[in-house]
Structures are given as C-alpha cells and as structure tokens.
Design an enzyme around this catalytic site. Sequence first.
Site, PDB file in Angstrom:
ATOM      1  CG  ASP A 198       3.542   6.486  10.665  1.00 34.34           C
ATOM      2  OD1 ASP A 198       3.002   6.198  11.476  1.00 34.34           O
ATOM      3  OD2 ASP A 198       3.273   7.515   9.805  1.00 34.34           O
ATOM      4  N   GLY A 199       4.671   5.053  13.689  1.00 33.52           N
ATOM      5  CA  GLY A 199       4.910   5.612  15.152  1.00 33.52           C
ATOM      6  C   GLY A 199       4.002   6.742  15.316  1.00 33.52           C
TER       7      GLY A 199
ATOM      8  CG  HIS B 139      -1.425   6.704  -1.851  1.00 29.44           C
ATOM      9  ND1 HIS B 139      -2.353   6.384  -2.620  1.00 29.44           N
ATOM     10  CD2 HIS B 139      -1.554   6.061  -0.401  1.00 29.44           C
ATOM     11  CE1 HIS B 139      -3.441   5.716  -1.711  1.00 29.44           C
ATOM     12  NE2 HIS B 139      -2.819   5.768  -0.588  1.00 29.44           N
TER      13      HIS B 139
ATOM     14  NE  ARG C 217     -24.376   1.877  13.550  1.00 27.56           N
ATOM     15  CZ  ARG C 217     -24.271   1.190  12.578  1.00 27.56           C
ATOM     16  NH1 ARG C 217     -25.179   0.394  11.958  1.00 27.56           N
ATOM     17  NH2 ARG C 217     -23.031   1.487  11.767  1.00 27.56           N
TER      18      ARG C 217
ATOM     19  N   GLY D  71      -1.964  11.147   4.790  1.00 29.88           N
ATOM     20  CA  GLY D  71      -0.876  10.294   4.364  1.00 29.88           C
ATOM     21  C   GLY D  71       0.366  10.058   4.923  1.00 29.88           C
TER      22      GLY D  71
ATOM     23  CG  HIS E 177     -11.163   5.266   3.661  1.00 25.56           C
ATOM     24  ND1 HIS E 177     -10.871   6.596   3.955  1.00 25.56           N
ATOM     25  CD2 HIS E 177      -9.994   4.755   2.969  1.00 25.56           C
ATOM     26  CE1 HIS E 177      -9.327   6.789   3.685  1.00 25.56           C
ATOM     27  NE2 HIS E 177      -9.171   5.528   3.134  1.00 25.56           N
TER      28      HIS E 177
ATOM     29  CG  HIS F 119      -5.263   2.690   5.953  1.00 25.22           C
ATOM     30  ND1 HIS F 119      -6.637   2.754   6.460  1.00 25.22           N
ATOM     31  CD2 HIS F 119      -5.269   3.450   4.791  1.00 25.22           C
ATOM     32  CE1 HIS F 119      -7.456   3.460   5.612  1.00 25.22           C
ATOM     33  NE2 HIS F 119      -6.364   4.060   4.533  1.00 25.22           N
TER      34      HIS F 119
ATOM     35  CG  ASP G 257      -1.330   5.080   3.431  1.00 28.34           C
ATOM     36  OD1 ASP G 257      -1.916   5.128   2.217  1.00 28.34           O
ATOM     37  OD2 ASP G 257      -2.235   5.542   4.208  1.00 28.34           O
TER      38      ASP G 257
ATOM     39  CG  HIS H  69      -1.881   1.078   1.276  1.00 32.19           C
ATOM     40  ND1 HIS H  69      -3.265   0.958   1.882  1.00 32.19           N
ATOM     41  CD2 HIS H  69      -2.115   2.323   0.690  1.00 32.19           C
ATOM     42  CE1 HIS H  69      -3.700   2.012   1.868  1.00 32.19           C
ATOM     43  NE2 HIS H  69      -3.201   2.893   0.907  1.00 32.19           N
TER      44      HIS H  69
END
Length: 402
Positions: free
Chosen positions: A254-255, A64, A229, A320, A197, A218, A280, A62
Amino acid sequence: MRPNLKIYNGNIVTPNRIIPGGTLLISNGKITAVSAEDMDAPGTVAIDAEGKYIAPGFIDIHVHGGGGHDFMDGSVDAFLEIARTHARYGTTAMVPTTLTCEKEDLLHTLAIYEQAHAQNRNGSQFLGMHIEGPYFAMSQRGAQDKRYIRKPDPAEYREILSKSNVISRWSAAPELEGALEFGRYLRSKGVLAAVAHTDAIYEEVLEAYEQGYSLITHLYSAMSGVTRRNAFRYAGVIESAYLIDGMDVEIIADGIHLPPPLMKLVYKLKGPARTALITDAMRASGMPPGESMLGHYRSGTKVIVEDGVAKLPDRSAFAGSVATADRLVYNMISIAGVPLTDAVTMITATPANIMGVSAQKGSLVPGKDADVVIFDEQINIDTTIVNGRIVYSRYPQKILEA
C-alpha cells in the site's frame, strides 16, 4: 447460466509479455482460446476492451474485510459483502482471514464460511480460510488482541482441523514451544504453514522452513530483524526471508506499511515468483476515513483510518490496511518501478502457486478458470469476471448484455 464471452481489442497480460490487440474466448466458465488476433466467435457476448489491459483476476491470499464488514462478524452477509466489495477492485479470488480469538469464535467463523461459500455467486471466490493466530509472540502482536494470544495447543488445533476442512493456511510464530510440531501437523493435513507475528531468529526460521513453514506473512510487519542477545547479533525473520531461497513472502504494497525502498528491495531480492501482493484489508477498505473496528463489530479493537491506513487510536501502530488489489498493482508499478507484467504476476500467478491452485487460476491459459480483469493504465478496474460470470463492470450495460 453463464454466457459465452469474447473479450477483444485488448492488451493481454501474460507473465512474460503483453499481447497487443488480443482476444480471449470464454465458455462454460473456462478460458477456451487466447489469440493475438480477432477471432470469430458466433453465439458469444462480445466485450470490447477498448485498448485496455486484459489480465488474470487478482488473487488476495490475506484479507480480513472490506465494505464495512469483517470476516470475524460471523455472518454470511458479511462474507458475501466483502467478496462483492473486493471484486469491484479486481479481486477474483481471496483467502478470508481471521484474527486471534477464542476457539468457539473461530469454529463459528469456519462454519459461516461454509455457508457463504455455497452462496457466493456475485463476488470474489473463496479459496479456503486463513487462520491468523492465536499462536503468536506477545511482543509482536501488533493490533492482535492480547487476550487471546497463546502457545500452540495440540488438543485445540487438532480439534479445529478435525471439525473443518476449509482451512487452507495458518500463520504462527515458529519459535514458540510446540510450533514445529504444529507446522508438521498442518502440512500433514495439506494446510499451508506460515511464519507471522514472531521474534524468531534465523536458526529458528530455518528449522521451521525445514519442518514445513514455507511463507512469511506480511514481510516486515510484526516480525524481528537483526537483534542482539548477550551482545551478539542475530539475523531475524526479515533476513531469513532473503537467505532462504525457497521461502515465499507476501507484502502489503500500500506504500505505507512498506515505503518504496523496501518494496524495491523485496522485489530485487525475492523476485516476482516468490513475492505475493496482499491487501491485509480490514473492514474500512472501500470506505471513507474515520473511526472503524478491527475484528468483530461489537467486540473488536477500535481503530482510526487516516493517511490511507488503519491505526490504533493512540497511533502507536498500524492496525491493518485499507488497500484494494488494484492499488497494490499500481503502487508496485508507479512507486517501486516494477514492470506491469511482474506486478500482475505478483498478484496472480505467484499467489496461485503459493496456495496450490495454479492448475486452475493465476494465468490466462485455455482450460483454466475464466477469472479475468480489464483495467486501464492507472489500474482502474473496468470489468471483473469470476468463473466466466461478470460480477462487476463500470458499464452496467455490459452486465445486462451478458
């Protein structure tokens, strides 16, 4: 032509152990031998690992962009430069990833992929395209452009899949109308269906899993946790990832996207065999901090890179990652306390299994592709080899010799 290589005097990383003082032989782009001792290999170019680690090449499923380019730029040069950029950080194979966009832009990107794939000789190998969107929950769009978010359209996705055979995975929100049918269709075409998402609850994720969705995109980013609900609590996608044993997950290690306690939790509950590390990364990966663009360099979303991450200009959300694969491994070891063998597994064997390429990649086994990285204790990359070809070295003479 690719030379025959002998990499010696290194600590060879396997999923179960580290072989000290080991030797690796490579011929015609394939691994031919792995030994705990030095081996005579006449006619090879010898590379002294100098006591560093010799590991399988990192696989980023993953990503970009990087090096100032994004796959949505729609140019062969962008694809090739991203591949070269990430090879410097140990990535030997990657799955180029799109953003939400119009159908025509997506088809153009897929066509560019085919051209770039044919020309890619000096960077990370491409393993097919990852289509991220546009079938997402608007409430969980994150930095995805809301203009292009929509429900699954059978006519649209069937046309796309009929016009291109380079799509290897597609991420969508499973609770949307038509999403289950979409997942079944993806699986019928051999495409990995992933949950992303999304505001789905456990029952919806479980049904999606049964219909073919086998990966959480992710984990923790742009998805539901426990929600209410009508006063009743429901488990969300995050909890579903843990409850469904067969569900794979990917994390941006990435922490920043995940703090250390969550990195530790994912490792503890899902384990290295079900967890893939991903960058990502967007175009600012490998670049200095400052203003950048997510998506196409002319029509994308403006972002600012600071604190080691890309953010929306109002700083309301991350936009990102700017991570590189070497830092993912380092972070899992240094701040999540994961053994080096497991951290390497999470970015080699596990993503290879998820993408269905474990017969060729993901471990240093005779007969597999010679995708190899050499790195030190801080996971600084010394040498990157893709299919037996040295594509990066801290020491240029190694490339000249090879």
